[in-house]
Scaffold this motif. Structure first.
Motif, PDB file in Angstrom:
ATOM      1  N   THR A  94       4.193 -54.589  92.646  1.00 18.54           N
ATOM      2  CA  THR A  94       2.905 -55.230  93.448  1.00 18.54           C
ATOM      3  C   THR A  94       3.118 -54.447  94.916  1.00 18.54           C
ATOM      4  O   THR A  94       1.914 -54.191  95.417  1.00 18.54           O
ATOM      5  CB  THR A  94       2.790 -57.143  93.768  1.00 18.54           C
ATOM      6  OG1 THR A  94       4.345 -57.387  95.063  1.00 18.54           O
ATOM      7  CG2 THR A  94       2.940 -57.920  92.572  1.00 18.54           C
ATOM      8  N   LEU A  95       4.171 -54.383  95.795  1.00 16.81           N
ATOM      9  CA  LEU A  95       3.918 -52.982  96.363  1.00 16.81           C
ATOM     10  C   LEU A  95       3.429 -51.914  96.619  1.00 16.81           C
ATOM     11  O   LEU A  95       2.799 -51.387  97.021  1.00 16.81           O
ATOM     12  CB  LEU A  95       5.317 -53.517  97.299  1.00 16.81           C
ATOM     13  CG  LEU A  95       5.489 -54.734  97.991  1.00 16.81           C
ATOM     14  CD1 LEU A  95       7.058 -54.487  98.548  1.00 16.81           C
ATOM     15  CD2 LEU A  95       4.515 -55.116  99.196  1.00 16.81           C
ATOM     16  N   LEU A  96       4.293 -51.565  94.749  1.00 19.61           N
ATOM     17  CA  LEU A  96       3.780 -50.372  94.530  1.00 19.61           C
ATOM     18  C   LEU A  96       1.725 -49.572  94.532  1.00 19.61           C
ATOM     19  O   LEU A  96       1.658 -49.202  94.395  1.00 19.61           O
ATOM     20  CB  LEU A  96       4.644 -49.867  93.428  1.00 19.61           C
ATOM     21  CG  LEU A  96       4.394 -48.923  92.722  1.00 19.61           C
ATOM     22  CD1 LEU A  96       4.894 -47.421  93.680  1.00 19.61           C
ATOM     23  CD2 LEU A  96       4.924 -48.040  91.351  1.00 19.61           C
ATOM     24  N   TYR A  97       1.828 -51.338  93.780  1.00 16.82           N
ATOM     25  CA  TYR A  97       0.367 -51.542  93.219  1.00 16.82           C
ATOM     26  C   TYR A  97      -0.540 -51.463  94.670  1.00 16.82           C
ATOM     27  O   TYR A  97      -1.900 -51.346  94.650  1.00 16.82           O
ATOM     28  CB  TYR A  97      -0.102 -52.473  92.319  1.00 16.82           C
ATOM     29  CG  TYR A  97      -1.118 -52.773  91.794  1.00 16.82           C
ATOM     30  CD1 TYR A  97      -2.247 -52.157  91.180  1.00 16.82           C
ATOM     31  CD2 TYR A  97      -2.166 -53.924  92.885  1.00 16.82           C
ATOM     32  CE1 TYR A  97      -3.170 -52.059  90.793  1.00 16.82           C
ATOM     33  CE2 TYR A  97      -3.132 -53.625  92.490  1.00 16.82           C
ATOM     34  CZ  TYR A  97      -4.298 -53.754  91.478  1.00 16.82           C
ATOM     35  OH  TYR A  97      -5.812 -52.684  91.097  1.00 16.82           O
ATOM     36  N   PHE A  98      -0.205 -52.299  95.836  1.00 18.00           N
ATOM     37  CA  PHE A  98      -0.731 -52.221  97.043  1.00 18.00           C
ATOM     38  C   PHE A  98      -1.256 -50.758  97.389  1.00 18.00           C
ATOM     39  O   PHE A  98      -1.995 -50.874  98.449  1.00 18.00           O
ATOM     40  CB  PHE A  98      -0.708 -53.335  97.734  1.00 18.00           C
ATOM     41  CG  PHE A  98      -1.051 -54.507  97.076  1.00 18.00           C
ATOM     42  CD1 PHE A  98      -2.464 -55.202  96.733  1.00 18.00           C
ATOM     43  CD2 PHE A  98       0.294 -55.202  97.374  1.00 18.00           C
ATOM     44  CE1 PHE A  98      -2.619 -56.127  96.707  1.00 18.00           C
ATOM     45  CE2 PHE A  98      -0.171 -57.258  96.698  1.00 18.00           C
ATOM     46  CZ  PHE A  98      -1.529 -57.654  96.260  1.00 18.00           C
ATOM     47  N   ASN A  99      -0.085 -50.038  97.793  1.00 16.34           N
ATOM     48  CA  ASN A  99      -0.097 -49.118  98.161  1.00 16.34           C
ATOM     49  C   ASN A  99      -0.737 -47.847  97.532  1.00 16.34           C
ATOM     50  O   ASN A  99      -1.894 -47.710  97.932  1.00 16.34           O
ATOM     51  CB  ASN A  99       1.858 -48.273  97.792  1.00 16.34           C
ATOM     52  CG  ASN A  99       1.693 -47.113  98.484  1.00 16.34           C
ATOM     53  OD1 ASN A  99       1.639 -46.891 100.293  1.00 16.34           O
ATOM     54  ND2 ASN A  99       1.644 -46.114  98.056  1.00 16.34           N
ATOM     55  N   ARG A 100      -1.283 -48.392  96.216  1.00 19.15           N
ATOM     56  CA  ARG A 100      -1.794 -47.597  95.595  1.00 19.15           C
ATOM     57  C   ARG A 100      -3.439 -47.777  95.649  1.00 19.15           C
ATOM     58  O   ARG A 100      -4.161 -47.049  95.809  1.00 19.15           O
ATOM     59  CB  ARG A 100      -1.702 -47.348  93.722  1.00 19.15           C
ATOM     60  CG  ARG A 100      -2.536 -46.852  93.030  1.00 19.15           C
ATOM     61  CD  ARG A 100      -2.986 -45.432  93.476  1.00 19.15           C
ATOM     62  NE  ARG A 100      -1.622 -44.387  93.730  1.00 19.15           N
ATOM     63  CZ  ARG A 100      -0.728 -43.187  94.585  1.00 19.15           C
ATOM     64  NH1 ARG A 100      -3.211 -42.541  94.610  1.00 19.15           N
ATOM     65  NH2 ARG A 100      -0.640 -42.837  94.610  1.00 19.15           N
ATOM     66  N   LEU A 101      -3.541 -49.451  95.619  1.00 17.58           N
ATOM     67  CA  LEU A 101      -5.194 -49.385  95.663  1.00 17.58           C
ATOM     68  C   LEU A 101      -5.863 -48.974  97.309  1.00 17.58           C
ATOM     69  O   LEU A 101      -6.688 -48.705  97.726  1.00 17.58           O
ATOM     70  CB  LEU A 101      -4.856 -51.137  96.320  1.00 17.58           C
ATOM     71  CG  LEU A 101      -6.414 -51.768  95.840  1.00 17.58           C
ATOM     72  CD1 LEU A 101      -6.739 -51.512  94.926  1.00 17.58           C
ATOM     73  CD2 LEU A 101      -5.660 -53.464  96.215  1.00 17.58           C
ATOM     74  N   LEU A 102      -4.522 -49.107  98.323  1.00 17.31           N
ATOM     75  CA  LEU A 102      -5.220 -48.734  99.781  1.00 17.31           C
ATOM     76  C   LEU A 102      -4.848 -47.766 100.074  1.00 17.31           C
ATOM     77  O   LEU A 102      -5.935 -47.083 100.400  1.00 17.31           O
ATOM     78  CB  LEU A 102      -3.600 -49.885 100.611  1.00 17.31           C
ATOM     79  CG  LEU A 102      -4.493 -51.600 100.412  1.00 17.31           C
ATOM     80  CD1 LEU A 102      -3.176 -51.594 101.788  1.00 17.31           C
ATOM     81  CD2 LEU A 102      -5.501 -51.353 101.656  1.00 17.31           C
ATOM     82  N   THR A 103      -4.374 -46.725  99.039  1.00 23.88           N
ATOM     83  CA  THR A 103      -4.583 -45.166  98.905  1.00 23.88           C
ATOM     84  C   THR A 103      -5.813 -44.485  98.382  1.00 23.88           C
ATOM     85  O   THR A 103      -6.604 -43.882  99.933  1.00 23.88           O
ATOM     86  CB  THR A 103      -3.502 -44.089  98.202  1.00 23.88           C
ATOM     87  OG1 THR A 103      -2.055 -45.190  99.237  1.00 23.88           O
ATOM     88  CG2 THR A 103      -3.033 -43.221  99.046  1.00 23.88           C
ATOM     89  N   ASP A 104      -5.507 -45.229  97.405  1.00 22.24           N
ATOM     90  CA  ASP A 104      -6.889 -44.391  96.627  1.00 22.24           C
ATOM     91  C   ASP A 104      -8.254 -44.980  97.099  1.00 22.24           C
ATOM     92  O   ASP A 104      -9.827 -45.126  96.681  1.00 22.24           O
ATOM     93  CB  ASP A 104      -6.643 -44.941  95.189  1.00 22.24           C
ATOM     94  CG  ASP A 104      -5.926 -43.669  94.901  1.00 22.24           C
ATOM     95  OD1 ASP A 104      -5.195 -42.793  95.550  1.00 22.24           O
ATOM     96  OD2 ASP A 104      -5.140 -43.460  93.925  1.00 22.24           O
ATOM     97  N   MET A 105      -8.328 -46.756  97.521  1.00 22.00           N
ATOM     98  CA  MET A 105      -9.560 -47.366  97.517  1.00 22.00           C
ATOM     99  C   MET A 105     -10.560 -47.497  96.748  1.00 22.00           C
ATOM    100  O   MET A 105     -11.752 -46.883  96.403  1.00 22.00           O
ATOM    101  CB  MET A 105     -10.308 -47.073  98.868  1.00 22.00           C
ATOM    102  CG  MET A 105      -9.303 -47.204 100.361  1.00 22.00           C
ATOM    103  SD  MET A 105      -9.070 -48.774 100.503  1.00 22.00           S
ATOM    104  CE  MET A 105     -10.650 -49.461 100.917  1.00 22.00           C
ATOM    105  N   HIS A 106      -9.982 -47.764  95.552  1.00 21.94           N
ATOM    106  CA  HIS A 106     -10.886 -47.723  94.375  1.00 21.94           C
ATOM    107  C   HIS A 106     -11.514 -48.868  94.084  1.00 21.94           C
ATOM    108  O   HIS A 106     -12.893 -48.621  93.518  1.00 21.94           O
ATOM    109  CB  HIS A 106     -10.024 -47.128  92.525  1.00 21.94           C
ATOM    110  CG  HIS A 106      -8.928 -46.157  92.877  1.00 21.94           C
ATOM    111  ND1 HIS A 106      -8.122 -45.785  91.738  1.00 21.94           N
ATOM    112  CD2 HIS A 106      -9.598 -44.619  92.928  1.00 21.94           C
ATOM    113  CE1 HIS A 106      -7.874 -44.857  91.839  1.00 21.94           C
ATOM    114  NE2 HIS A 106      -8.675 -44.182  92.321  1.00 21.94           N
TER     115      HIS A 106
END
Length: 224
Positions: free
Chosen positions: A135-147
């Protein structure tokens, strides 16, 4: 059997609520099935597994001397499901490798520490650590890419948030699960109920929020 079942639900209403709540994401997913992407369908299957496992566990509670092994089998299945969900949710190859290698490593550990007669606190803890990392890895990706244009309309946001809450909230509970599963002759019923009810409440929250996420699935194509 029906009389015993009704008595059980009357005596343990929170267990009944948790059992029923596991069906909510399944119902929401089936209603919105045409909107579900690959990850959302895996979430639906995960909760179908939860509901099936709890139903079978309840059956064994009335017909078999021990149903604790299902907790350990559940850790293996849930690790595989969550690994697949986040593998397809993350599109960066390096992070996908982390998810897949971590999933294989955790699954092998879960098989190694599997117990057929009692709850394995190590197995339950491994699944939760892996889920927290995912979940932390996913949130990091979500916030970084802002998809996600609107994360409140994003299925994986609801699922990931509730999974993180459930995994982190129950981590220290399951870490000592071998102690409070010893039986009422060693652990007072009040102590067991305190830990068990806390876990059930967190699972209900997990299921309800995941159902909300699946209900929002029709927005995924516009927000991702």
């Amino acid at each position: 059997m029906l009389g015993r079942l009704l008595h059980y639900f009357a005596t343990y209403p929170l267990d009944f609520a948790a059992h029923v709540s596991s069906s909510l994401p399944v119902i929401a997913g089936l209603i919105k099935i045409k909107y579900l992407g690959r990850q959302a369908k895996l979430i639906l299957l995960l909760f179908f597994w939860f509901f099936s496992k709890e139903t079978y566990s309840l059956y064994l509670a009335f017909t078999a001397p021990n149903n604790l092994f299902l907790q350990n089998i559940g850790s293996i299945s849930e690790t595989v499901f969550c690994g697949l969900i986040f593998y397809y949710a993350i599109d960066k190859s390096s992070e996908r490798k982390i998810v897949s290698i971590g999933g294989i490593f955790c699954t092998l550990l879960l098989i190694y520490f599997y117990k057929s007669e009692s709850v394995s606190d190590i197995s339950l803890s491994i699944f939760r650590v892996y889920a927290i990392i995912l979940t932390l890895l996913y949130f990091n990706r979500l916030l970084t890419d802002m998809h996600a244009v609107s994360i409140m309309h994003h299925t994986l946001f609801w699922f990931s948030s509730s999974l993180l809450l459930y995994s982190a909230g129950t981590f220290f509970i399951v870490l000592f699960s071998e102690y409070w599963y010893q039986g009422m002759d060693k652990v007072p019923a009040a102590v067991f109920d305190q830990y068990w009810n806390a876990s059930q409440i967190l699972f209900i929250i997990f299921a309800v929020l995941s159902a909300v996420g699946l209900w929002m699935s029709k927005h995924d194509r516009r927000t991702v």
